[in-house]
Scaffold this motif. Structure first.
Motif, mmCIF file in Angstrom:
data_model
loop_
_atom_site.group_PDB
_atom_site.id
_atom_site.type_symbol
_atom_site.label_atom_id
_atom_site.label_comp_id
_atom_site.label_asym_id
_atom_site.label_seq_id
_atom_site.Cartn_x
_atom_site.Cartn_y
_atom_site.Cartn_z
ATOM 1 N N GLY A 426 0.871 -1.388 -0.136
ATOM 2 C CA GLY A 426 -0.017 -0.214 -0.066
ATOM 3 C C GLY A 426 0.955 1.320 -0.046
ATOM 4 O O GLY A 426 0.530 2.351 -0.705
ATOM 5 N N LYS A 427 2.054 1.103 0.587
ATOM 6 C CA LYS A 427 2.913 2.269 0.889
ATOM 7 C C LYS A 427 3.630 2.506 -0.563
ATOM 8 O O LYS A 427 3.846 3.624 -1.111
ATOM 9 N N ALA A 428 3.959 1.488 -1.322
ATOM 10 C CA ALA A 428 4.635 1.368 -2.514
ATOM 11 C C ALA A 428 3.469 2.077 -3.526
ATOM 12 O O ALA A 428 3.868 2.846 -4.471
ATOM 13 N N VAL A 429 2.517 1.567 -3.246
ATOM 14 C CA VAL A 429 1.236 2.051 -4.274
ATOM 15 C C VAL A 429 0.993 3.550 -4.274
ATOM 16 O O VAL A 429 1.039 4.264 -5.105
ATOM 17 N N ALA A 430 0.911 4.045 -2.906
ATOM 18 C CA ALA A 430 0.765 4.979 -2.709
ATOM 19 C C ALA A 430 2.005 6.302 -3.466
ATOM 20 O O ALA A 430 1.622 7.260 -4.029
ATOM 21 N N GLY A 431 3.279 5.881 -3.248
ATOM 22 C CA GLY A 431 4.424 6.525 -3.743
ATOM 23 C C GLY A 431 4.182 6.502 -5.509
ATOM 24 O O GLY A 431 4.515 7.581 -5.970
ATOM 25 N N MET A 432 3.644 5.346 -5.892
ATOM 26 C CA MET A 432 3.572 5.299 -7.285
ATOM 27 C C MET A 432 2.749 6.375 -7.994
ATOM 28 O O MET A 432 2.834 7.136 -8.820
ATOM 29 N N LEU A 433 1.580 6.641 -7.120
ATOM 30 C CA LEU A 433 0.692 7.534 -7.499
ATOM 31 C C LEU A 433 0.875 8.995 -7.429
ATOM 32 O O LEU A 433 0.547 9.607 -8.234
ATOM 33 N N THR A 434 1.583 9.220 -6.132
ATOM 34 C CA THR A 434 1.980 10.780 -5.798
ATOM 35 C C THR A 434 3.248 11.125 -6.456
ATOM 36 O O THR A 434 3.589 12.328 -6.477
#
Ligand SMILES: Cc1cc2nc3c(=O)[nH]c(=O)nc-3n(C[C@H](O)[C@H](O)[C@H](O)COP(=O)(O)OP(=O)(O)OC[C@H]3O[C@@H](n4cnc5c(N)ncnc54)[C@H](O)[C@@H]3O)c2cc1C
Length: 462
Positions: A426-434
């Motif tokens: 989830g943390k990695a996904v958030a980083g990918m998106l922002t």
């Protein structure tokens, strides 16, 4: 990006008599209206989706999560509850190490106990050959500063007491742990709401609208949410959702049948994987148990579509595979591949994917449990269930932005071990998106690896 105030009622959802099933049958957060727009929309309220929403909300992003059924209604509420580094594919290790750090601080960070505890993870060996086979991963662990070690049969019996099996030894990681699946994702969802996220349950996303070739909105069953950024974290539904957008995400489903026992004597604190059995201690004093000697693979039209890509994974698990053809084939065959966005979609027709546990597997499970841990002979099994595990061809996740549809991203393919890695993912996904630095490299999880001629090499099983 601006933070927004949540406007949802919180409903607490646990009936004591049926712990697991109660997670699926009652809504956690009830939508009262649909927001008109959002910076980011997350599709799917499993552990990865809620963790992504939590990290995004903490960054001040205006994030809306849409879940067609209930939070943790599918894989994330039905799994064994193992949180482990041991035995992982090397590509997953950095993300899992970050996930472990998050689990360790989760109770303080969200103010709720989700049952995370480090009781150790044991892979037992029934022969010298099997024991020697663990040396390779123990060396990988040493290279990554993981506390894995090989222990002898007598030392194993000090940690896992009362077994009738005379094990040669085990691979053991003391810092590995367990958590309660029916608690974790709902608690993280509540934390996301407190941080400013909007979480909508009973809210299926039917599809997307585009403008100039890029994402401009999601179309839900309750209305349209304008947005330029969407991530599909839809678990076993991701391939179908993406196919409706002409995006090919290779994915197959495997059924997992699980049981829990009544509270019983504590003879182990963590998780044990034996050739016959996967077992872990539960917070309520019982054990979550599954038969490790079978992998239930329903044959569906997707099995033929993706057969060649899955050959390496199938070869690896050949001895365990039990094929079945029946309802799952018919269900997938009869599901439309495309639908109009103003009509009921397949996601609303199956609010919660709730497969029946397989009776034969449950019988084998009870037999194996009594053989390996005779002290549980008189302990009843009080709940049984099944879940559909989704797998990618190389048994590691797909976390990527989709070039052909700017604004659209996927995070899926957690292949039977996404609960433990969920917060880190989830943390990695958030980083990918922002574009914020999550500290977790995701290049190994690109979708194109299945189409650009790269060898498909699973390093670990489902
Ligand atoms: C029996 C079993 C045992 C397992 N054991 C372990 C274990 O011990 N340890 C471990 O680490 N992992 C384990 N796993 C795997 C783990 O549970 C999964 O990898 C993980 O939960 C995946 O999380 P997710 O958020 O990606 O998907 P999910 O939890 O499947 O969530 C996806 C969500 O998306 C929703 N959705 C789908 N389509 C739409 C749509 N169009 N609109 C809105 N919502 C939609 C679904 O309803 C679902 O709730 C196990 C899995 C099973 C089934």
């Amino acid at each position: 990006m601006r933070a927004r105030r949540p406007y949802h009622r919180l409903v607490n959802s646990h009936a004591p008599e049926n712990i697991v099933a109660s997670t699926w049958s009652k809504p956690l957060l009830v939508p009262e209206s649909i927001p008109e727009r959002a910076d980011i929309v997350v599709i799917g309220g499993g552990i990865v989706g809620v963790s992504a929403a939590w990290f995004l909300a903490q960054q001040g992003v205006d994030v809306v999560l849409c879940e067609k059924g209930h939070i943790a209604g599918e894989q994330s509420g039905r799994n064994w509850g193992w949180v482990r580094l041991q035995g992982r594919d090397t590509r997953e290790i950095p993300m899992m190490q970050e996930s472990m750090r998050i689990w360790a601080g989760l109770k303080d960070a969200i103010g709720e106990d989700v049952g995370f505890t480090r009781g150790g993870c044991f892979y037992t060996a029934n022969s010298r050959r099997q024991f020697a086979g663990y040396e390779k991963w123990a060396r990988i662990a040493a290279d990554h500063d993981i506390d894995t070690r090989l222990i002898s049969g007598p030392e194993l019996k000090l940690h896992v007491r009362g077994s009738a099996v005379d094990w040669t030894g085990a691979m053991y990681t003391p810092s590995d742990g367990r958590a309660e699946p029916h608690l974790a994702a709902p608690a993280i969802a509540r934390a996301a709401v407190r941080a400013g996220a909007t979480v909508l349950t009973s809210c299926a996303v039917r599809g997307l609208e585009t403008s100039g070739g890029s994402v401009s909105a999601v179309v839900t069953e309750h209305g349209v949410i304008k947005t330029s950024t969407v991530v599909c974290v839809a678990g076993a539904w991701t391939s179908m959702f993406c196919r409706s957008l002409d995006i090919d995400v290779p994915q197959l489903r495997v059924r997992g049948t699980v049981a829990r026992t009544a509270p019983a004597e504590k003879f182990l604190d963590g998780t044990v994987f034996d050739d016959r059995l996967g077992i872990r201690r539960r917070q309520d004093g019982g054990y979550t148990v599954a038969d490790a000697s079978v992998l239930e693979c329903p044959v569906t039209p997707s099995s033929f579509r993706y057969f060649f890509k899955f050959i390496p994974a199938l070869m690896q698990e050949l001895k365990l595979i039990r094929l079945s053809i029946g309802k799952d084939f018919v269900d997938e065959w009869s599901t439309p591949k495309k639908w109009n966005l103003d009509e009921v979609s397949p996601f609303e027709k199956t609010r919660v994917l709730n497969p029946d546990p397989t009776p034969g597997v449950l019988k084998g499970l009870r037999r194996n449990l009594d053989k390996v841990f005779p002290q549980l002979k008189d302990t009843p099994i009080v709940e049984t269930w099944a879940g559909m595990i989704e797998s990618s061809p190389d048994v590691v996740p797909i976390i990527d932005s989709i070039d052909k549809l700017p604004g659209f991203h996927v995070a899926t393919g957690f292949s039977g071990h996404g609960f433990g890695i969920g917060p880190g993912a989830g943390k990695a996904v958030a980083g990918m998106l922002t574009g914020a630095d999550s500290g977790i490299a995701i290049s190994a999880f690109r979708l194109s690896r299945f189409f650009d001629g790269s060898p498909i090499r699973p390093q670990a099983g489902i």
